[in-house]
Design a protein around this motif. Structure first.
Motif, PDB file in Angstrom:
ATOM      1  N   PRO A   1       0.838  -1.207   0.000  1.00  0.00           N
ATOM      2  CA  PRO A   1       0.000   0.000   0.000  1.00  0.00           C
ATOM      3  C   PRO A   1       0.873   1.258   0.000  1.00  0.00           C
ATOM      4  O   PRO A   1       2.071   1.191   0.278  1.00  0.00           O
ATOM      5  CB  PRO A   1      -0.772  -0.099   1.327  1.00  0.00           C
ATOM      6  N   ILE A   2       0.246   2.382  -0.299  1.00  0.00           N
ATOM      7  CA  ILE A   2       0.999   3.644  -0.343  1.00  0.00           C
ATOM      8  C   ILE A   2       0.367   4.702   0.564  1.00  0.00           C
ATOM      9  O   ILE A   2      -0.785   4.590   0.965  1.00  0.00           O
ATOM     10  CB  ILE A   2       1.096   4.213  -1.780  1.00  0.00           C
ATOM     11  N   ASP A   3       1.184   5.717   0.841  1.00  0.00           N
ATOM     12  CA  ASP A   3       0.755   6.848   1.665  1.00  0.00           C
ATOM     13  C   ASP A   3       1.283   8.123   1.016  1.00  0.00           C
ATOM     14  O   ASP A   3       2.490   8.319   0.938  1.00  0.00           O
ATOM     15  CB  ASP A   3       1.326   6.668   3.081  1.00  0.00           C
ATOM     16  N   PHE A   4       0.375   8.948   0.506  1.00  0.00           N
ATOM     17  CA  PHE A   4       0.814  10.258   0.011  1.00  0.00           C
ATOM     18  C   PHE A   4       0.052  11.376   0.727  1.00  0.00           C
ATOM     19  O   PHE A   4      -0.200  12.436   0.159  1.00  0.00           O
ATOM     20  CB  PHE A   4       0.715  10.357  -1.524  1.00  0.00           C
ATOM     21  N   GLY A   5      -0.282  11.097   1.982  1.00  0.00           N
ATOM     22  CA  GLY A   5      -0.858  12.142   2.838  1.00  0.00           C
ATOM     23  C   GLY A   5      -2.325  12.406   2.598  1.00  0.00           C
ATOM     24  O   GLY A   5      -2.880  13.397   3.097  1.00  0.00           O
ATOM     25  N   LEU A   6      -3.008  11.501   1.866  1.00  0.00           N
ATOM     26  CA  LEU A   6      -4.381  11.806   1.462  1.00  0.00           C
ATOM     27  C   LEU A   6      -5.358  11.875   2.639  1.00  0.00           C
ATOM     28  O   LEU A   6      -6.324  12.632   2.596  1.00  0.00           O
ATOM     29  CB  LEU A   6      -4.870  10.771   0.440  1.00  0.00           C
ATOM     30  N   GLN A   7      -5.107  11.073   3.687  1.00  0.00           N
ATOM     31  CA  GLN A   7      -6.075  11.078   4.800  1.00  0.00           C
ATOM     32  C   GLN A   7      -6.153  12.460   5.439  1.00  0.00           C
ATOM     33  O   GLN A   7      -7.220  12.931   5.830  1.00  0.00           O
ATOM     34  CB  GLN A   7      -5.711   9.997   5.836  1.00  0.00           C
ATOM     35  N   GLU A   8      -5.011  13.120   5.544  1.00  0.00           N
ATOM     36  CA  GLU A   8      -4.996  14.482   6.087  1.00  0.00           C
ATOM     37  C   GLU A   8      -5.495  15.473   5.025  1.00  0.00           C
ATOM     38  O   GLU A   8      -6.254  16.395   5.319  1.00  0.00           O
ATOM     39  CB  GLU A   8      -3.566  14.823   6.538  1.00  0.00           C
ATOM     40  N   PHE A   9      -5.076  15.249   3.794  1.00  0.00           N
ATOM     41  CA  PHE A   9      -5.459  16.158   2.688  1.00  0.00           C
ATOM     42  C   PHE A   9      -6.988  16.263   2.575  1.00  0.00           C
ATOM     43  O   PHE A   9      -7.546  17.355   2.491  1.00  0.00           O
ATOM     44  CB  PHE A   9      -4.856  15.631   1.381  1.00  0.00           C
ATOM     45  N   CYS A  10      -7.648  15.102   2.583  1.00  0.00           N
ATOM     46  CA  CYS A  10      -9.106  15.088   2.385  1.00  0.00           C
ATOM     47  C   CYS A  10      -9.851  15.740   3.537  1.00  0.00           C
ATOM     48  O   CYS A  10     -11.002  16.154   3.370  1.00  0.00           O
ATOM     49  CB  CYS A  10      -9.605  13.653   2.202  1.00  0.00           C
ATOM     50  N   ARG A  11      -9.237  15.829   4.713  1.00  0.00           N
ATOM     51  CA  ARG A  11      -9.937  16.451   5.858  1.00  0.00           C
ATOM     52  C   ARG A  11     -10.331  17.886   5.526  1.00  0.00           C
ATOM     53  O   ARG A  11     -11.364  18.358   5.970  1.00  0.00           O
ATOM     54  CB  ARG A  11      -9.037  16.437   7.100  1.00  0.00           C
TER      55      ARG A  11
END
Ligand code: SF4
Ligand code: SF4
Lengths: 81, 441
Positions: free
Chosen positions: B307-317
């Motif tokens: 899996p990958i992490d490009f900061g989307l969980q924080e971005f989408c907030r």
């Protein structure tokens, strides 16, 4: 092609600063680098966004980076020559 | 060869936290897959809790087909489409509608214009099957190689055949629909009225991504926007069928699984094709929401992706651009994701921004076209003609807390959905082949 033209223009500007501008202080070179990068970026956004059919992004991005780039180049002209 | 016993494959049934990469598999070197601002991880970026998992008892597509069958007078795409063509609604002119139907010539799978079931590409299988020449038929040995060699070869074949990107992962029973089971009694996956059964040897999943032409997609929700959406699906699915033939041709089993059996999304996230975004769909760091997936199940041993992490969980907030674009108000505006699904069609056990599938489905079946406005409006959808996008994506990934500002700038620059009155401009654009730039990476 556009990158080649922009590269040549930046090179000519740098050569002018070096040969005609005497011995500019180190920070003048820094200002020149920032100004040149900003202007090159503004043209990259202009032509790239037009290719992407995003005219609004093209105009806004162009102005947003061309204006500070031009101001920086003005400062270089004043301080370096 | 690494240990790939059944216990390991279906690890998620026992693990407290599905979403972690399974042990006992070989993994590919992830460094070449993405730009520097995308990290590989051992767990998907969405929190999961297998102890609270609850599978939905039904599927939204099945429900909408049943509703339609029980009420033939219910609002349908056909009626609304005719109304919109007659009214000359932008994006719903006859050429737009015709382009939509032409775009799904081979793929159409799900519900048709009347809301009834249709499985277009599966009907093609017989013709497609004729192109397979197995090692047995040719009287030669089947292909043998390591997992890493197999993944590299399948990836090359997939790109050659039309995929924008591929990802490899293992099957995880946690995220399969209630009608899917493993059965030692079958030699290859079998779909019947009772559900889908597949043999224990089919442990590997290949995700095939098709690109969605961006400018047309941004005309969503309309027939023209849907033509782009269907182009993405058709590319993914026709490539999938060709790739299945390739795998069979080297002597291994491979099968597509109809979307009702395997939803590609959790597997796409496990295979590092993207992260779950606010729209409750996969967002790719390369293509944003402008890609569609097809899934292959195979017994060819493959090296997996992470899996990958490009900061989307924080971005989408803070971004919320997709929620604002949704014409059905089906997406969440909450700052943080939640464990509670919004309707009966979603899996429990994951902390995401759930969408309201019922609102989405109701809108889609009565709009006269499909929708996809959320996917088409995502801030991560960008071309590759200017370095501006590479810079802003790197900033978005590394400082995701500034996403509110980036979304504001995105709107200011005119990205996102095309205003209704501008849709017809698409017919006059100077387009690249299929409306995408195949060098975009
Ligand atoms: S597909 Fe359309 S209706 Fe459904 S969630 Fe996305 S924007 Fe909303
Ligand atoms: S539009 Fe914004 S909030 Fe929605 S999925 Fe894309 S990045 Fe996330």
């Amino acid at each position: 092609m556009r990158n080649l033209v922009l590269g040549i223009l930046v090179g000519i500007g740098g050569a002018c600063l070096y040969f005609i501008g005497g011995t500019p202080a180190w920070y003048v070179w820094g200002l020149y680098a920032l100004g040149a990068a900003s202007i090159v970026f503004s043209f990259d956004i202009l032509f790239g966004s037009l290719e992407e059919h995003e005219p609004r992004a093209a105009i806004l991005g162009f102005c947003m980076f061309l204006i500070p780039g031009t101001l920086l180049m003005g400062a270089v002209l004043k301080l370096g020559f | 060869m690494a240990d790939k016993s059944i216990d390991n494959i279906f690890h998620a049934d026992k693990a407290k936290n599905s979403g972690r990469i399974p042990e006992g598999f070989v993994y590919r070197d992830q460094r070449k897959r993405y730009p520097w601002w995308v990290k590989s991880t051992d767990h998907i970026t969405v929190e999961t809790d297998v102890s609270t998992i609850e599978k939905p008892t039904t599927n939204m597509i099945i429900m909408s087909v049943m509703n339609r069958m029980s009420d033939p007078d219910a609002p349908s795409q056909r009626k609304n489409l005719i109304k919109k063509i007659t009214n000359k609604t932008p994006g719903f002119n006859l050429p737009d509608a015709s382009l939509l139907f032409a775009s799904q010539t081979f793929w159409q799978s799900g519900i048709d214009i009347d809301g009834l079931p249709i499985q277009g590409y599966q009907d093609l299988r017989k013709i497609i099957d004729d192109q397979v020449h197995t090692p047995e038929e040719l009287g030669v040995e089947k292909w043998e190689g390591s997992e890493l060699e197999a993944s590299a070869m399948v990836e090359k074949a997939a790109i050659h055949l039309g995929a924008a990107q591929v990802g490899f992962t293992a099957i995880d029973l946690t995220w399969l629909g209630p009608n899917v089971s493993i059965s030692p009694d079958v030699k290859e996956p079998v779909a019947s009225r009772e559900g889908i059964r597949f043999p224990p040897s089919y442990k590997y999943i290949i995700l095939v991504a098709g690109r969605v032409p961006l400018w047309a997609a941004k005309c969503a929700p309309s027939s023209l926007g849907s033509a782009a959406d269907r182009t993405g699906y058709e590319e993914a699915h026709t490539t999938e069928e060709k790739l299945i033939n390739f795998i069979r041709g080297i002597g291994y089993g491979a099968s597509d699984i109809h979307m009702m059996g395997i939803n590609p999304i959790p597997f796409a996230v496990m295979a590092g094709m993207g992260e779950m975004g606010r729209m409750n769909r996969v967002v790719s760091p390369l293509f944003g929401g402008a890609m569609r997936f097809a899934v292959i199940l195979t017994d060819l041993p493959l090296a997996l992706d992470k899996p990958i992490d490009f900061g989307l969980q924080e971005f989408c907030r803070h971004c919320k651009k997709c929620a604002k674009a949704c014409p059905a108000n089906a997406l969440s505006y909450d700052t943080d994701p939640s464990w509670e699904p919004l309707g009966p069609y979603s899996f429990k056990g994951k902390k995401v921004w759930y969408d309201d599938c019922e609102k989405c489905g109701a809108y889609t079946s009565s709009s006269g076209s499909y929708c996809g406005a959320c996917l088409a409006s995502c801030t991560w959808n960008k071309g590759n003609k200017t370095a501006l996008h590479a810079v802003t994506k790197a900033i978005g990934a590394k400082i995701p807390s500034v996403s509110g500002f980036l979304a504001f700038m995105d709107d200011l620059f005119g990205y996102g959905l095309v205003p209704e009155e501008t849709r017809k401009k698409w017919w006059g654009l100077d387009l690249t082949v299929r409306g995408v730039d195949s060098s975009a990476k």
